[in-house]
Design an enzyme around this catalytic site. Structure first.
Site, PDB file in Angstrom:
ATOM      1  N   ASP A 292      49.792  42.970  44.640  1.00  0.00           N
ATOM      2  CA  ASP A 292      48.492  42.291  44.605  1.00  0.00           C
ATOM      3  C   ASP A 292      48.520  41.150  45.612  1.00  0.00           C
ATOM      4  OD1 ASP A 292      45.898  41.387  43.764  1.00  0.00           O
ATOM      5  OD2 ASP A 292      46.319  42.145  41.757  1.00  0.00           O
TER       6      ASP A 292
ATOM      7  N   SER B 279      35.916  34.792  36.838  1.00  0.00           N
ATOM      8  CA  SER B 279      35.252  36.068  36.543  1.00  0.00           C
ATOM      9  C   SER B 279      36.249  37.191  36.209  1.00  0.00           C
ATOM     10  CB  SER B 279      34.373  36.495  37.721  1.00  0.00           C
ATOM     11  OG  SER B 279      35.179  36.816  38.839  1.00  0.00           O
ATOM     12  N   ASN B 280      37.551  36.940  36.379  1.00  0.00           N
ATOM     13  CA  ASN B 280      38.574  37.941  36.025  1.00  0.00           C
ATOM     14  C   ASN B 280      38.911  37.910  34.534  1.00  0.00           C
ATOM     15  OD1 ASN B 280      40.442  36.953  38.968  1.00  0.00           O
ATOM     16  ND2 ASN B 280      38.875  38.505  38.818  1.00  0.00           N
TER      17      ASN B 280
ATOM     18  N   GLN C 125      37.489  37.899  31.689  1.00  0.00           N
ATOM     19  CA  GLN C 125      36.798  38.713  30.677  1.00  0.00           C
ATOM     20  C   GLN C 125      37.564  40.014  30.387  1.00  0.00           C
ATOM     21  OE1 GLN C 125      35.306  41.347  32.541  1.00  0.00           O
ATOM     22  NE2 GLN C 125      33.435  42.044  31.506  1.00  0.00           N
ATOM     23  N   ARG C 126      38.478  40.400  31.244  1.00  0.00           N
ATOM     24  CA  ARG C 126      39.209  41.668  31.041  1.00  0.00           C
ATOM     25  C   ARG C 126      40.654  41.653  31.525  1.00  0.00           C
ATOM     26  NH1 ARG C 126      36.322  41.116  35.144  1.00  0.00           N
ATOM     27  NH2 ARG C 126      36.910  41.866  37.186  1.00  0.00           N
TER      28      ARG C 126
ATOM     29  N   LYS D 258      47.649  35.912  41.419  1.00  0.00           N
ATOM     30  CA  LYS D 258      47.726  36.821  40.270  1.00  0.00           C
ATOM     31  C   LYS D 258      49.159  37.281  40.025  1.00  0.00           C
ATOM     32  CE  LYS D 258      43.094  38.729  40.143  1.00  0.00           C
ATOM     33  NZ  LYS D 258      42.257  39.928  40.259  1.00  0.00           N
TER      34      LYS D 258
ATOM     35  N   ASP E 196      40.590  49.452  42.631  1.00  0.00           N
ATOM     36  CA  ASP E 196      39.185  49.848  42.506  1.00  0.00           C
ATOM     37  C   ASP E 196      38.545  50.088  43.863  1.00  0.00           C
ATOM     38  OD1 ASP E 196      39.173  47.349  43.519  1.00  0.00           O
ATOM     39  OD2 ASP E 196      37.718  46.513  42.118  1.00  0.00           O
ATOM     40  N   ASN E 197      39.363  50.432  44.881  1.00  0.00           N
ATOM     41  CA  ASN E 197      38.720  50.706  46.168  1.00  0.00           C
ATOM     42  C   ASN E 197      39.260  52.007  46.769  1.00  0.00           C
ATOM     43  OD1 ASN E 197      40.809  50.031  48.443  1.00  0.00           O
ATOM     44  ND2 ASN E 197      41.017  48.437  46.873  1.00  0.00           N
TER      45      ASN E 197
ATOM     46  N   CYS F 155      32.760  47.455  40.433  1.00  0.00           N
ATOM     47  CA  CYS F 155      32.569  46.700  39.190  1.00  0.00           C
ATOM     48  C   CYS F 155      31.988  45.317  39.478  1.00  0.00           C
ATOM     49  CB  CYS F 155      33.891  46.573  38.435  1.00  0.00           C
ATOM     50  SG  CYS F 155      34.484  48.152  37.798  1.00  0.00           S
TER      51      CYS F 155
ATOM     52  N   CYS G  61      20.506  36.042  46.989  1.00  0.00           N
ATOM     53  CA  CYS G  61      20.962  36.822  45.835  1.00  0.00           C
ATOM     54  C   CYS G  61      22.232  36.159  45.339  1.00  0.00           C
ATOM     55  CB  CYS G  61      21.161  38.291  46.203  1.00  0.00           C
ATOM     56  SG  CYS G  61      22.450  38.573  47.420  1.00  0.00           S
TER      57      CYS G  61
END
Ligand SMILES: [Zn+2]
Length: 395
Positions: A73, A80-81, A83-84, A97, A141-142, A200, A353
């Site tokens: 990693d 935001s990480n 939560q899971r 990490k 995830d990529n 995600c 946004c």
């Protein structure tokens, strides 16, 4: 079942009395016994990513007594990480990490040897990183990383335990052409066009979902190492959390697969960013109409001066409820075409946004509809929170 670990390595494994006590619930299972636990201690498992999937994978494998755990990693822990990504805690925000993962794993089981690879998993380093390991678990995830871990595992004949998650749905399978069954490329010879499959970060993910899929990946690793049960080779399990349903699909080897067939056309690692179309997509976007930008500082100055312009927020209503910039109006990107009449081409329109991607799309849509006085807020409301108003929460 074919063995993924050399017998020689298993013979030299010993346990302290503390370890015997620690693993006692395995030792009393006839399917595992001391022999199986030795296999686990002899095993070397590489986990790519220490995020949503990597967290339960690494934690459970460490607790189960895997001898050596490699972690890849390069990311930093963000709010935001949390939560899971249960390897990382609130106090770890801002840390690497890898460091918080190592600390958490050592706390769970100090007997595990943890090897850290502080890098983006790439064609340049993949062979070298994977080589010493028995099994690879893909927790990323990529698409470039998925194809790299697939190809390197096919070339080096290592099982590649695959998992993916999105919103309420997850999938798991074991790619191991050398043990029978297909590889990732047999299923997906070509990556989807960039931007077609939302991540995600864009679409969200139920925080508990990677727990389910990551644990399935960890179970498959243990089964392969101990040599028990029926591995998830040639089968893909799909999990729907909303319906609480598991479904199983047969997946087959493609006799024309470019990497795992009899006559492969790809025999070494390639340029995966190029393969996944990432440079082309960026070039195409840039070749399109230019997107005029405004910084959050300049936007702030204009709001303070009470300049005449429309501040348009193109996020979703539930994001608006979390955080907003005072004075903005909300038209979600998906509604823009049908609600364009609410905007006036004579007005200057500043669009924002979350991070600047959707607002750039909105800007192009408005450009094509004949609007010309448009500006995109660079970095979106995240940059606004970072650099102008820290009381606006980041999400
Ligand atoms: Zn294949």
């Amino acid at each position: 079942m074919s063995k993924v670990i050399d017998d020689d390595r298993i013979k030299s494994v010993t346990f302290s009395n503390d370890e015997i006590a620690r693993y006692s619930r395995h030792l009393i299972m006839p399917e595992v016994t001391l022999e199986g636990q030795k296999r686990l201690k002899a095993a070397r498992v590489l986990c790519i990513g220490t995020g949503g999937l990597g967290s339960p994978i690494a934690l459970y494998l460490a607790a189960a007594g895997i001898g050596k755990l490699g972690l890849v990693d390069f990311d930093i822990v963000d709010y935001s990480n949390l939560q899971r990504q249960i390897l990382h805690g609130t106090k770890d925000v801002g840390r690497k990490k890898l460091n918080s993962a190592r600390d958490r794993i050592k706390e769970t089981n100090p007997n595990v040897q943890v090897e850290l690879y502080d890098a983006l998993f790439s064609a340049e380093n993949a062979m070298q990183i994977v080589e010493p390991y028995d099994i690879v678990i893909d927790g990323t995830d990529n698409f470039p990383t998925r194809y790299i871990s697939n190809d390197v595992c096919v070339f080096l004949k290592k099982p590649n335990i695959y998992g993916s998650i999105f919103r309420f749905d997850g999938q798991c399978t074991v790619f191991a052409p050398h043990l029978g069954g297909p590889c990732y490329r047999c299923l997906y010879p070509e990556p989807p066009p960039p931007g077609m499959v939302p991540s995600c970060a864009e679409g969200g993910v139920l925080g508990v979902l990677p727990g389910v899929i990551g644990v399935m990946q960890a179970i498959e690793a243990i089964k392969l190492i101990v040599g028990i049960g029926e591995p998830l080779i040639g089968r893909l399990v799909h999990f729907d959390a909303l319906k609480m349903k598991f479904r199983e699909f047969k997946i087959r080897k493609d006799p024309k697969c470019p990497v795992c067939s009899e006559h492969p056309t790809i025999t070494e690692l390639i340029d995966y960013e190029q393969f996944c179309g990432i440079p082309q997509a960026l070039a195409e976007e840039e070749a399109e109409l230019p997107v005029p930008e405004i910084s959050v500082e300049e936007l702030h100055a204009r709001l303070q001066r009470k300049d005449r312009f429309v501040l348009l927020d193109v996020r979703e209503p539930y994001e608006w409820d979390v955080a907003r910039i005072e004075g903005a109006i909300l038209i979600p990107l998906g509604d823009l075409a049908s609600r364009m009449s609410e905007l006036d081409t004579a007005d200057e329109i500043v669009i924002h946004c979350k991070s600047g991607i959707r607002s750039a799309k909105a800007l192009r849509e408005l450009q094509r509809a004949g609007f010309s006085k448009l500006l995109n807020v660079d970095g979106g409301i995240l940059a606004w929170s970072d650099r102008v108003d820290p009381t606006v929460p980041k999400y």
